[in-house]
Scaffold this active site. Structure first.
Site, short mmCIF file in Angstrom:
data_model
loop_
_atom_site.label_atom_id
_atom_site.label_comp_id
_atom_site.label_asym_id
_atom_site.label_seq_id
_atom_site.Cartn_x
_atom_site.Cartn_y
_atom_site.Cartn_z
N ASP A 1 0.85 -1.20 0.00
CA ASP A 1 0.00 0.00 0.00
C ASP A 1 0.89 1.24 0.00
O ASP A 1 1.59 1.51 0.98
CB ASP A 1 -0.90 0.02 1.24
N LYS B 1 -2.25 6.08 -4.30
CA LYS B 1 -3.34 7.04 -4.08
C LYS B 1 -3.08 8.38 -4.75
O LYS B 1 -1.95 8.88 -4.69
CB LYS B 1 -3.55 7.24 -2.57
N TYR C 1 3.30 10.04 0.65
CA TYR C 1 4.24 9.44 1.61
C TYR C 1 5.68 9.79 1.27
O TYR C 1 6.58 9.60 2.08
CB TYR C 1 4.07 7.91 1.71
N HIS D 1 -7.20 9.79 -2.47
CA HIS D 1 -6.70 9.72 -1.08
C HIS D 1 -7.66 10.35 -0.06
O HIS D 1 -7.85 9.82 1.03
CB HIS D 1 -5.33 10.39 -1.01
#
Ligand code: NDP
Length: 305
Positions: free
Chosen positions: A46, A76, A51, A107
């Protein structure tokens, strides 16, 4: 009965019931963690553009030498790319070093307008988030449907969508979201959202299953008691809870022992599931990830602390 290793998406594809989370995994650490996980039984990662480590996640995937078609990769669409899904997706594909995703999620149901303050987390002069409140989320979804129909992603879905937001989207969708990824654990079981998603063929995915940074939920006495009774760790209770409930679970770790341990999923008795499903209603309700965007996203429990 042994808990399912895979669930079926509404596209007909199989999704592994456990995936490795990668949020707050430092780039230097996540490469090793992803490679190690894929070599030790995980087949689902994931990721997300926000990130800031998709490049290293991609390197870890390559290092593992596991063929691409044997790995389920989710990423996402970040909020600043809502008006141009194809562009956001291409950034992710380039960073991960793959030419398709197995699952692509919006997201948050929030568009942020990039400005000189930041490309990804822009703020207004008064330091509030640069949110575009007039943006129609169904336009973002229409563009998600386009990249899906073009074959760049094998399934599309959403993350952090409450029932009112889903009800609104339903008026316009021509492709039903395959997944809704939300914060889920025994302290935030989201029973009504689970029922709504079940009814519409949308699979739930559980993020922050251990309570996020530092895994605080493991210390809860009720979780510890169930762990002790079954001779398993509190992490195994918290992770197994979801798969027993028909929900995909995404524990994050960069520690090799914990990556291996978190893969253990055990059947839980009806009695244990009833206890876990009832904890929030007994005064233990808790949401760990609160919204960053300064407006109500429609979750009844959103402000529970
Ligand atoms: P988790 O609930 O998975 O907890 C991660 C924390 O628990 C880390 O500090 C980790 O440390 C620690 N940990 C992991 N396993 C164990 C264990 N067995 N024993 C003790 N400690 C442990 O938190 P996340 O918030 O990261 O959620 C999981 C994933 O869900 C994310 O990584 C991300 O992929 C996704 N997510 C999605 C969101 C969204 O908006 N769609 C929001 C939040 C998360 P260590 O690494 O040192 O083991």
């Amino acid at each position: 009965m042994a808990p399912s290793t895979h669930f079926k998406l509404n596209t007909g594809a199989q999704i592994p019931s456990i995936g490795l989370g990668t949020w707050r995994s430092e780039p230097g650490q996540v490469r090793k963690a992803v490679s190690f996980a894929l070599q030790n039984g995980y087949s689902h990662i994931d990721a997300a553009l926000i990130y800031g480590n998709e490049h290293e996640v991609g390197q870890g995937i390559k290092d593992s030498n596991v063929p691409r078609e044997n790995i389920f990769i989710t990423s996402k669409l970040w909020n600043t790319h809502q008006s141009n899904v194809a562009e956001g997706l291409q950034k992710t594909l380039d960073a991960l070093g793959t030419d398709y995703l197995d699952l692509y999620l919006i997201h948050w149901p929030v568009r942020l307008v990039p400005n000189e303050s930041s490309a990804l987390l822009p703020v207004n002069p008064d330091r509030t988030r640069s949110v575009d409140r007039s943006w129609d989320q169904s336009e973002t979804w229409r563009q998600m449907e386009e990249v899906y129909k073009a074959g760049k992603v094998k399934a599309i879905g959403v993350a952090n969508w409450s029932i009112p937001y889903l009800e609104e989207l339903k008026k316009k969708w021509t492709v039903v979201p395959a997944v809704n990824q939300v914060e889920l654990h025994p302290f935030l079981p989201q029973h009504a959202l689970k029922d709504w998603c079940d009814e519409h063929g949308i699979l739930l995915e559980a993020y922050s299953p251990l309570g996020s940074e530092g895994a605080p939920l493991m210390a809860d006495p009720a979780i510890q008691e169930i762990a002790k009774k079954n001779g398993i760790s509190p992490a195994t209770v918290l992770i197994s809870y979801h798969v027993n409930r028909g929900v995909v679970v995404l524990p994050k770790s960069i520690n090799e022992n914990r990556i291996v341990g978190n893969r253990q999923i055990v059947p839980l008795s009806r009695e244990d599931m009833d206890v876990l499903n009832g904890l929030a209603a007994q005064g233990k309700a808790k949401r760990i990830n609160t919204p960053l965007f300064g407006w109500d996203l429609g979750f009844d429990d959103w402000y529970i602390q």
